[in-house]
Design an enzyme around this catalytic site. Structure first.
Site, PDB file in Angstrom:
ATOM      1  N   CYS A  85       0.838  -1.198   0.000  1.00 46.34           N
ATOM      2  CA  CYS A  85       0.000   0.000   0.000  1.00 46.34           C
ATOM      3  C   CYS A  85       0.881   1.260   0.000  1.00 46.34           C
ATOM      4  O   CYS A  85       1.516   1.572  -0.993  1.00 46.34           O
ATOM      5  CB  CYS A  85      -0.976  -0.035   1.168  1.00 46.34           C
ATOM      6  SG  CYS A  85      -2.335   1.160   1.037  1.00 46.34           S
ATOM      7  N   HIS A 193      -3.466  -5.592   1.014  1.00 42.51           N
ATOM      8  CA  HIS A 193      -2.773  -5.880   2.268  1.00 42.51           C
ATOM      9  C   HIS A 193      -2.762  -7.368   2.601  1.00 42.51           C
ATOM     10  O   HIS A 193      -3.678  -7.871   3.268  1.00 42.51           O
ATOM     11  CB  HIS A 193      -3.444  -5.124   3.415  1.00 42.51           C
ATOM     12  CG  HIS A 193      -3.259  -3.650   3.387  1.00 42.51           C
ATOM     13  ND1 HIS A 193      -2.318  -3.005   4.152  1.00 42.51           N
ATOM     14  CD2 HIS A 193      -3.883  -2.690   2.673  1.00 42.51           C
ATOM     15  CE1 HIS A 193      -2.377  -1.694   3.923  1.00 42.51           C
ATOM     16  NE2 HIS A 193      -3.323  -1.487   3.026  1.00 42.51           N
ATOM     17  N   GLU A 195      -0.928  -8.755   4.803  1.00 44.28           N
ATOM     18  CA  GLU A 195      -0.706  -8.922   6.254  1.00 44.28           C
ATOM     19  C   GLU A 195      -2.005  -8.971   7.043  1.00 44.28           C
ATOM     20  O   GLU A 195      -2.012  -9.385   8.205  1.00 44.28           O
ATOM     21  CB  GLU A 195       0.207  -7.808   6.787  1.00 44.28           C
ATOM     22  CG  GLU A 195      -0.449  -6.455   7.020  1.00 44.28           C
ATOM     23  CD  GLU A 195      -0.607  -5.623   5.767  1.00 44.28           C
ATOM     24  OE1 GLU A 195      -0.853  -4.411   5.908  1.00 44.28           O
ATOM     25  OE2 GLU A 195      -0.484  -6.162   4.654  1.00 44.28           O
TER      26      GLU A 195
END
Length: 221
Positions: A85, A193, A195
């Site tokens: 990002c 994302h 994660e």
């Protein structure tokens, strides 16, 4: 492996990235933007957020942080670097990756689960996937539309540097591009994302975990 996660003023997802690194079987090392010392890490993650408040352009100030001097040099020598990002924006501003990220075509911030197709499974960060594999991770951005001139887009396509593509374009990214890599395959930028998709309890599943296990799998292959 020791993977450093850089914190800039305004980083929001640095702790999440550190957690994903650990869940992926690596040691997470916190790196501070004002420190040129990379502390002996084997790879680096630039996390999401709003570094320096996204003033000027997203990532435009972060590229001048002392840590980036060392990071750019290390990346040039082959160190794996993943920008997520805002981290993707920083990599583009630092000219480690081509193109730029601009405001979403609908002019709204978007936050949702997003389907992707992995196009390149040979990079340092995507080798845990298969080419053509479809995954679901989290997408959250206001300036996530990837753009580049036609010659650059053609080169990325022709040389296999498109890492991931949106299935259902959420923000106007050219050619549905969600992530790209450099020619060497060690530097990857991804707008969504991964994660936030490493545990069933706290995300849409574990489809993002491969971005954090790929380095381990390559090291022991």
């Amino acid at each position: 492996m020791k993977i450093g996660v850089v914190t800039f003023p305004g980083s929001l997802d640095d702790v999440d990235a550190q957690r994903a690194v650990r869940i992926g079987g690596n040691e997470a090392v916190a790196l501070w933007h004002g420190d040129e010392d990379l502390h002996g890490v084997d790879a680096i993650v630039l996390p999401g957020g709003f570094s320096y408040g996204d003033y000027l352009r997203c990532g435009a100030i972060s590229r001048f942080s002392p840590v980036m001097t060392s990071l750019v040099e290390a990346a040039g020598k082959g160190m794996p670097v993943l920008g997520i990002c805002n981290g993707f924006q920083v990599l583009c501003e630092s000219h480690l990756l081509p193109g730029a990220l601009i405001r979403n075509d609908h002019r709204k911030f978007i936050c949702r689960d997003q389907r992707l197709r992995i196009e390149n499974a040979t990079t340092a960060w995507t080798s845990a996937y298969a080419a053509g594999q479809e995954i679901t991770v989290v997408l959250k951005n206001g300036e996530g539309a990837y753009v580049a001139d036609e010659a650059t887009l053609d080169r990325l396509e022709g040389e296999g540097q498109v890492v991931a593509r949106y299935l259902g374009n959420p923000n106007g990214s050219q050619r549905d591009i969600a992530g790209v890599t450099n020619a060497a395959g060690n530097v990857v930028g991804l707008m969504p994302h991964p994660e936030h998709a490493v545990e069933d309890l706290t995300g849409p599943g574990t489809d993002g975990l491969g971005f954090f296990t790929s380095l381990v799998e390559r090291a022991f292959a």
